[in-house]
Design a protein around this motif. Structure first.
Motif, mmCIF file in Angstrom:
data_model
loop_
_atom_site.group_PDB
_atom_site.id
_atom_site.type_symbol
_atom_site.label_atom_id
_atom_site.label_comp_id
_atom_site.label_asym_id
_atom_site.label_seq_id
_atom_site.Cartn_x
_atom_site.Cartn_y
_atom_site.Cartn_z
ATOM 1 N N ARG A 191 24.878 61.855 26.317
ATOM 2 C CA ARG A 191 25.785 61.586 27.438
ATOM 3 C C ARG A 191 27.204 62.050 27.142
ATOM 4 O O ARG A 191 27.965 62.372 28.055
ATOM 5 N N THR A 192 27.583 62.094 25.875
ATOM 6 C CA THR A 192 28.900 62.644 25.554
ATOM 7 C C THR A 192 28.968 64.105 25.954
ATOM 8 O O THR A 192 29.979 64.569 26.504
ATOM 9 N N LEU A 193 27.887 64.845 25.715
ATOM 10 C CA LEU A 193 27.873 66.251 26.119
ATOM 11 C C LEU A 193 27.888 66.400 27.624
ATOM 12 O O LEU A 193 28.668 67.193 28.172
ATOM 13 N N THR A 194 27.056 65.651 28.329
ATOM 14 C CA THR A 194 26.965 65.830 29.784
ATOM 15 C C THR A 194 28.211 65.319 30.496
ATOM 16 O O THR A 194 28.565 65.824 31.569
ATOM 17 N N ARG A 195 28.910 64.348 29.907
ATOM 18 C CA ARG A 195 30.120 63.825 30.524
ATOM 19 C C ARG A 195 31.371 64.580 30.097
ATOM 20 O O ARG A 195 32.241 64.893 30.915
ATOM 21 N N ALA A 196 31.480 64.875 28.806
ATOM 22 C CA ALA A 196 32.703 65.497 28.292
ATOM 23 C C ALA A 196 32.678 67.009 28.405
ATOM 24 O O ALA A 196 33.739 67.642 28.460
ATOM 25 N N GLY A 197 31.484 67.603 28.439
ATOM 26 C CA GLY A 197 31.392 69.058 28.520
ATOM 27 C C GLY A 197 32.110 69.641 29.732
ATOM 28 O O GLY A 197 32.942 70.547 29.592
ATOM 29 N N PRO A 198 31.819 69.148 30.943
ATOM 30 C CA PRO A 198 32.523 69.664 32.124
ATOM 31 C C PRO A 198 34.032 69.461 32.058
ATOM 32 O O PRO A 198 34.803 70.329 32.478
ATOM 33 N N THR A 199 34.472 68.324 31.518
ATOM 34 C CA THR A 199 35.909 68.074 31.384
ATOM 35 C C THR A 199 36.546 69.076 30.432
ATOM 36 O O THR A 199 37.634 69.615 30.682
#
Length: 313
Positions: A296-304
């Motif tokens: 979830r860190t990747l899916t949440r922070a990646g776009p940011t």
């Protein structure tokens, strides 16, 4: 930052496209750059072909396919996202004697092949070591670094997790055994639902289902990573557990900003280790994502991260 063509320093040849064994529509088309005269590195592009260039470093194990998760954000924010298989993963040839410090030469070969002079870097999980190595050894080619759910060098580690130590020990003393373990694990994942793959990167503390499309991409990524060779993972479990031998002070000297983004429920990579590591880098900051595990860190922070890369001067 616009793409800046540079004279080609490595030969690029097209590679035949393939479809992951899961039967997904995950983008698998790849080009191949020839390094050292006979070693191939596979790479693929996502998002906006004319956008701000960003080089993506997959996890350990992993492949270029993981960048598919970030393709919608790359398109939305005008990012030309280039992902490549590090040596020994996917369609890239093994380089079993490489160290973390060697990562920069491989990454720069990919940038040269696609005509990019400088780029932002995004490193996920074990790929963060290689993103930081690229920035430290080739600061003139790097704009900024985003570390997502990353790992820390051993000297900053106080992790009590047995799994990383076990994998590193196998990689050092019984590499063939670890290779067989990875192959057997992929055999199981291939025959089970995508949830078998995502369970490796999620925590029971997060009561949130993984979307089917995300799980399908994670499964395809894991299978692609070890399909032809297990050398990439074996090499990296060994080398990242040893001191990285990087001139990290150059990041501050060259004014390269480093952003750490880490979930507070990440059980794959210790947030305490990363806090200590980020504090040792003069130009680094850490952002903690509440209720986010490794995936979830990747899916949440990646776009940011991609949004901020696009806005960087």
């Amino acid at each position: 930052m616009p793409t800046q063509p540079s004279p080609p320093r490595s030969a690029t040849v097209p590679a035949a496209s393939s479809t992951p064994s899961t039967g997904t529509a995950t983008k698998a088309d790849a080009g191949t750059v020839l390094v050292d005269g006979n070693r191939r590195i596979a790479h693929a592009e996502y998002g906006d072909p004319g956008g701000t260039p960003v080089l993506f470093f997959h996890g350990t194990p992993g492949s270029r396919l993981l960048a598919t998760l970030l393709e919608p954000a790359a398109t939305e924010h005008g990012i030309r996202l280039i992902a490549f298989d590090r040596p020994g993963y996917g369609r890239s040839d093994p380089q079993p004697d490489r160290t973390v410090r060697d990562a920069g030469a491989n990454a720069i070969a990919v940038l040269d092949a696609v005509g990019i002079e400088t780029a932002g870097l995004v490193g996920f999980s074990g790929g963060s070591a290689h993103a930081l190595a690229t920035a430290a050894t080739h600061p003139d080619r790097v704009d900024r670094v985003d570390v997502i759910a990353g790992i820390a060098p051993p000297r900053f580690s106080d992790s009590r997790s047995r799994a990383p130590r076990l994998l590193a020990g196998l990689a050092r003393r019984a590499s063939s055994v670890l290779g067989s373990v990875l192959q057997a694990d992929a055999w199981v994942v291939e025959r089970r639902s995508p949830a078998a793959a995502t369970s490796r990167y999620t925590s029971d503390a997060v009561d949130e289902p993984v979307p089917d499309d995300v799980a399908t991409i994670v499964k395809a990524d894991l299978l692609e990573a070890v399909d032809r060779s297990r050398s990439g993972a074996v090499t990296e479990f060994r080398t990242t557990a040893a001191e990285w031998d990087l001139p990290l002070e150059r990041l501050a000297e060259e004014g390269i900003d480093v952003w750490f983004r880490h979930g507070d429920t990440d059980t794959n990579a210790s947030i305490a280790d990363v806090r200590r590591f980020s504090q040792a880098l003069a130009t680094a900051e850490i952002r903690v994502l509440e209720g986010a595990d490794h995936l979830r860190t990747l899916t949440r922070a990646g776009p940011t991260a991609l949004c901020e890369q696009a806005a960087s001067p």
